[in-house]
Write a protein that holds these residues in place. Structure first.
Motif, PDB file in Angstrom:
ATOM      1  N   GLU A 145      14.511  35.547   2.541  1.00 57.60           N
ATOM      2  CA  GLU A 145      13.444  34.818   3.210  1.00 57.60           C
ATOM      3  C   GLU A 145      13.506  35.004   4.718  1.00 57.60           C
ATOM      4  N   GLY A 146      12.482  34.572   5.405  1.00 57.44           N
ATOM      5  CA  GLY A 146      12.450  34.730   6.849  1.00 57.44           C
ATOM      6  C   GLY A 146      11.201  34.113   7.426  1.00 57.44           C
ATOM      7  N   TRP A 147      10.683  34.720   8.482  1.00 55.68           N
ATOM      8  CA  TRP A 147       9.447  34.226   9.104  1.00 55.68           C
ATOM      9  C   TRP A 147       8.750  35.365   9.813  1.00 55.68           C
ATOM     10  N   VAL A 148       7.472  35.161  10.070  1.00 52.66           N
ATOM     11  CA  VAL A 148       6.700  36.127  10.843  1.00 52.66           C
ATOM     12  C   VAL A 148       6.165  35.431  12.089  1.00 52.66           C
ATOM     13  N   GLU A 149       5.884  36.219  13.111  1.00 55.88           N
ATOM     14  CA  GLU A 149       5.176  35.751  14.293  1.00 55.88           C
ATOM     15  C   GLU A 149       3.721  36.189  14.121  1.00 55.88           C
TER      16      GLU A 149
END
Length: 361
Positions: A145-149
């Protein structure tokens, strides 16, 4: 094949759909009442995951979204919008711990990567966490998992293809004749001929659908995010602690959130005591945050279809009107956008999109 397509909405979904259509040879106009990324995409936790998503079809769609992000980031030299650092989560009492155990068991059954860590193992990943805030064991770690800008991703997508851009020009009407959309009318009095229209309007998706004579039930909610000033604290991943959720946000800033904070919003105003409570929880978890100040508090609107699942693909009664509307836009955008674009241009995507059709309502 639809040669001229109007995409309504320049958030992360609209950018993904518009770019994929253009890559496949369509002439595309992307319309937005403001600038790109100014709506939900500009105020979102943007966590990429398939963490406990049900039913199985939604889980698999989210997995496809995560893979699409990973693939694009690997193809673009210097890509700076996608961060796959993993996600840590733990419970505060036995009820929360049991809920987390059930969630981990369910994702493991699907083959999703998850494992249990001890306090010592977490401190090797996140050395600036206060050890006293961590349980000795039972900390779930979801490494994929992670995140995007979103603004950076949208900027990249829109820069890669030749599309017509209509910013600061709201959709005021959709002309339908003979069971098909014929054109889209804008506040500027422009009329855009359309072989197909894709509704990527996020929180305004129901209003756009109504212009075409369709009723889309939505349960939009407010989302409140706290952005800190730059601070010298090492945070490398998404963290879901019992009293605060946080992640990095670029430039040394951190992004803080809780669901209780969402409830403290009254329109664009957020109760200051609620903000202070979340910041204090963040400081307890990462003591170095005390050196930071609150740079901004943003209130966004989350577009949530009535049953919580995405709405994707064409409408049966208006077959050249399509949807790409989801609460999980940050995760799904690239993959779901490609599926919707393919269907707009005549490909059969019935199997992938069947669970997410507008007609289920």
């Amino acid at each position: 094949m639809a040669e001229q397509v109007v995409v309504i909405g320049a958030g992360i979904d609209g950018a993904a759909v518009g770019v994929e259509l253009a890559r496949r040879g369509a002439r595309v106009t992307v319309v937005d009442s403001g600038p790109p990324a100014a709506g939900t995409s500009g105020a979102t936790f943007s966590w990429t995951n398939s963490n406990g998503k049900q039913p199985r079809a939604y889980h698999e769609l989210s997995i496809g979204g995560m893979r699409a992000h990973r693939r694009l980031a690997g193809e673009v030299a210097g890509s700076d919008w996608y961060h796959e650092g993993g996600n840590l989560e733990w419970g505060d009492d036995e009820t929360e711990r049991e809920q987390l155990r059930r969630k981990v068991d369910s994702v493991l059954e699907y083959g999703y990567e998850a494992r249990w860590l001890t306090r010592a193992e977490v401190l090797r990943l996140e050395p600036d966490i206060n050890p006293a805030e961590l349980p000795a064991e039972g900390i779930a770690y979801f490494p994929s998992e992670g995140w995007v800008e979103p603004a950076r991703l949208i900027g990249h997508l829109l820069s890669t293809v030749d599309i017509e851009r209509c910013w600061h020009d709201a959709v005021t009407g959709i002309d339908v004749a003979g069971g098909r959309v014929r054109s889209v009318r804008l506040a500027s009095a422009r009329r855009l001929p359309a072989d197909a229209v894709v509704n990527c309007a996020g929180p305004a998706a129901a209003q756009v659908a109504a212009l075409a004579g369709l009723e889309l039930p939505m349960n939009n909610t407010r989302g409140v995010l706290i952005y800190t000033s730059p601070v010298a604290v090492s945070v490398a991943r998404v963290v879901h602690a019992p009293r605060v959720h946080l992640r990095p946000d670029g430039g040394g800033r951190l992004l803080l959130h809780t669901h209780e904070l969402d409830d403290a919003a009254d329109g664009a105003t957020v109760d200051e005591a609620a903000v202070e409570k979340v910041v204090e929880a963040g400081c307890a978890l990462y003591p170095g945050i005390r050196a930071a100040s609150v740079e901004s508090v943003r209130v966004g609107v989350r577009p949530i279809p009535a049953d919580g699942l995405p709405v994707l693909g064409r409408a049966r009664e208006l077959p050249n009107f399509h949807f790409a509307v989801s609460h999980s836009g940050a995760t799904l955008s690239l993959h779901a956008g490609a599926l919707v674009a393919a269907e707009v241009l005549g490909e059969d995507r019935s199997e992938e999109l069947a669970p997410f059709r507008f007609e289920r309502f």
